[in-house]
Design a protein around this motif. Structure first.
Motif, PDB file in Angstrom:
ATOM      1  N   ARG B  19      12.863 -10.356   6.255  1.00 28.95           N
ATOM      2  CA  ARG B  19      12.684 -10.833   7.628  1.00 28.95           C
ATOM      3  C   ARG B  19      11.596 -10.018   8.323  1.00 28.95           C
ATOM      4  N   LEU B  20      11.579  -8.718   8.098  1.00 34.42           N
ATOM      5  CA  LEU B  20      10.520  -7.894   8.701  1.00 34.42           C
ATOM      6  C   LEU B  20       9.159  -8.334   8.159  1.00 34.42           C
ATOM      7  N   SER B  24       5.784  -9.758   9.911  1.00 37.35           N
ATOM      8  CA  SER B  24       4.778  -8.683   9.872  1.00 37.35           C
ATOM      9  C   SER B  24       5.209  -7.484  10.705  1.00 37.35           C
ATOM     10  N   MET B  25       6.510  -7.207  10.690  1.00 43.11           N
ATOM     11  CA  MET B  25       7.024  -6.048  11.449  1.00 43.11           C
ATOM     12  C   MET B  25       7.116  -4.837  10.523  1.00 43.11           C
ATOM     13  N   LEU B  26       6.560  -3.737  10.958  1.00 41.18           N
ATOM     14  CA  LEU B  26       6.575  -2.452  10.214  1.00 41.18           C
ATOM     15  C   LEU B  26       5.894  -2.564   8.846  1.00 41.18           C
ATOM     16  N   THR B  27       5.149  -3.647   8.630  1.00 41.65           N
ATOM     17  CA  THR B  27       4.378  -3.700   7.369  1.00 41.65           C
ATOM     18  C   THR B  27       3.274  -2.644   7.490  1.00 41.65           C
ATOM     19  N   ASP B  28       3.054  -1.922   6.393  1.00 41.87           N
ATOM     20  CA  ASP B  28       2.097  -0.803   6.480  1.00 41.87           C
ATOM     21  C   ASP B  28       0.971  -0.898   5.456  1.00 41.87           C
ATOM     22  N   VAL B  29       0.876  -2.056   4.789  1.00 43.49           N
ATOM     23  CA  VAL B  29      -0.261  -2.227   3.873  1.00 43.49           C
ATOM     24  C   VAL B  29      -0.596  -3.716   3.763  1.00 43.49           C
ATOM     25  N   THR B  30      -1.896  -3.982   3.595  1.00 45.90           N
ATOM     26  CA  THR B  30      -2.359  -5.351   3.312  1.00 45.90           C
ATOM     27  C   THR B  30      -2.894  -5.345   1.892  1.00 45.90           C
ATOM     28  N   VAL B  31      -2.332  -6.206   1.060  1.00 47.94           N
ATOM     29  CA  VAL B  31      -2.784  -6.306  -0.328  1.00 47.94           C
ATOM     30  C   VAL B  31      -3.706  -7.513  -0.418  1.00 47.94           C
ATOM     31  N   ALA B  43       6.910   0.951   0.748  1.00 44.02           N
ATOM     32  CA  ALA B  43       8.137   1.447   0.102  1.00 44.02           C
ATOM     33  C   ALA B  43       8.718   0.399  -0.843  1.00 44.02           C
ATOM     34  N   ILE B  44       8.664  -0.862  -0.439  1.00 42.15           N
ATOM     35  CA  ILE B  44       9.188  -1.929  -1.308  1.00 42.15           C
ATOM     36  C   ILE B  44       8.271  -2.093  -2.517  1.00 42.15           C
ATOM     37  N   SER B  65      -4.213   1.626   4.191  1.00 37.84           N
ATOM     38  CA  SER B  65      -3.592   0.494   4.903  1.00 37.84           C
ATOM     39  C   SER B  65      -4.028  -0.831   4.274  1.00 37.84           C
ATOM     40  N   ALA B  66      -4.930  -0.747   3.284  1.00 37.75           N
ATOM     41  CA  ALA B  66      -5.332  -1.973   2.578  1.00 37.75           C
ATOM     42  C   ALA B  66      -5.685  -1.604   1.140  1.00 37.75           C
ATOM     43  N   ILE B  67      -5.370  -2.528   0.241  1.00 34.37           N
ATOM     44  CA  ILE B  67      -5.706  -2.295  -1.168  1.00 34.37           C
ATOM     45  C   ILE B  67      -6.117  -3.625  -1.771  1.00 34.37           C
ATOM     46  N   SER B  68      -7.231  -3.613  -2.494  1.00 36.15           N
ATOM     47  CA  SER B  68      -7.694  -4.844  -3.166  1.00 36.15           C
ATOM     48  C   SER B  68      -7.333  -4.764  -4.640  1.00 36.15           C
ATOM     49  N   LEU B  69      -6.750  -5.835  -5.138  1.00 38.31           N
ATOM     50  CA  LEU B  69      -6.386  -5.841  -6.562  1.00 38.31           C
ATOM     51  C   LEU B  69      -7.547  -6.377  -7.396  1.00 38.31           C
ATOM     52  N   ASP B  70      -7.469  -6.119  -8.682  1.00 36.75           N
ATOM     53  CA  ASP B  70      -8.469  -6.597  -9.631  1.00 36.75           C
ATOM     54  C   ASP B  70      -8.624  -8.121  -9.458  1.00 36.75           C
TER      55      ASP B  70
END
Lengths: 21, 124
Positions: B19-20, B24-31, B43-44, B65-70
């Protein structure tokens, strides 16, 4: 956490965060 | 005296995390996956994926706060695996299972990869 005197509580354990306020 | 074990606690906690995420509540990274952005909780991700564990356990990455995948990672499969992390439900179908397997291997989610392999084997 299976102790000798563990009672299984089947109901909800915590509040439910709503889909939106 | 005794211990009351709330049998559905783990599921209730994970549902709240989902639900969070959906708000987008307390999300701390954008993949970022092939141009698509997914907001999540580090953490998840770290709890569910060996890949994210190895990334975020490096102190210099902890505050990313952001990470790009291959670019080889398929966003549709990443989305399926992200949903799995937050719901314990893995949606497999014939058309995506091979790509989902590859994505699970990339994310070092071996138990999910094994399930994909068994699904493929059961189909042949």
């Amino acid at each position: 956490y299976e102790g000798v005197n563990t009672i299984k509580e089947m109901g909800r354990s915590i509040h439910e965060i709503p889909r939106q306020d | 005296d005794g211990c009351f074990q709330f049998t559905r606690h783990a599921g209730d906690v994970l549902l709240n995390f989902n639900r969070l995420r959906s708000r987008s509540m307390l999300t701390d990274v954008t993949v970022q996956v092939d141009g698509r952005d997914f907001h999540a909780h580090k953490a998840i991700l770290v709890a569910c994926s060996g890949f994210f564990y190895s990334v975020f356990m490096h102190p210099e990455n902890a505050n990313l706060s952001a990470i790009s995948l291959d670019p080889k990672v398929d966003p549709e499969c990443f989305s399926l695996l992200l949903d799995f992390m937050y719901t314990s439900c893995l949606n497999l179908n014939d058309s995506l299972v091979l790509a989902t397997l590859n994505t699970a291997v990339y994310l070092q989610m071996e138990h999910v990869a094994d399930t994909c392999r068994r699904f493929i084997k059961s189909r042949h």
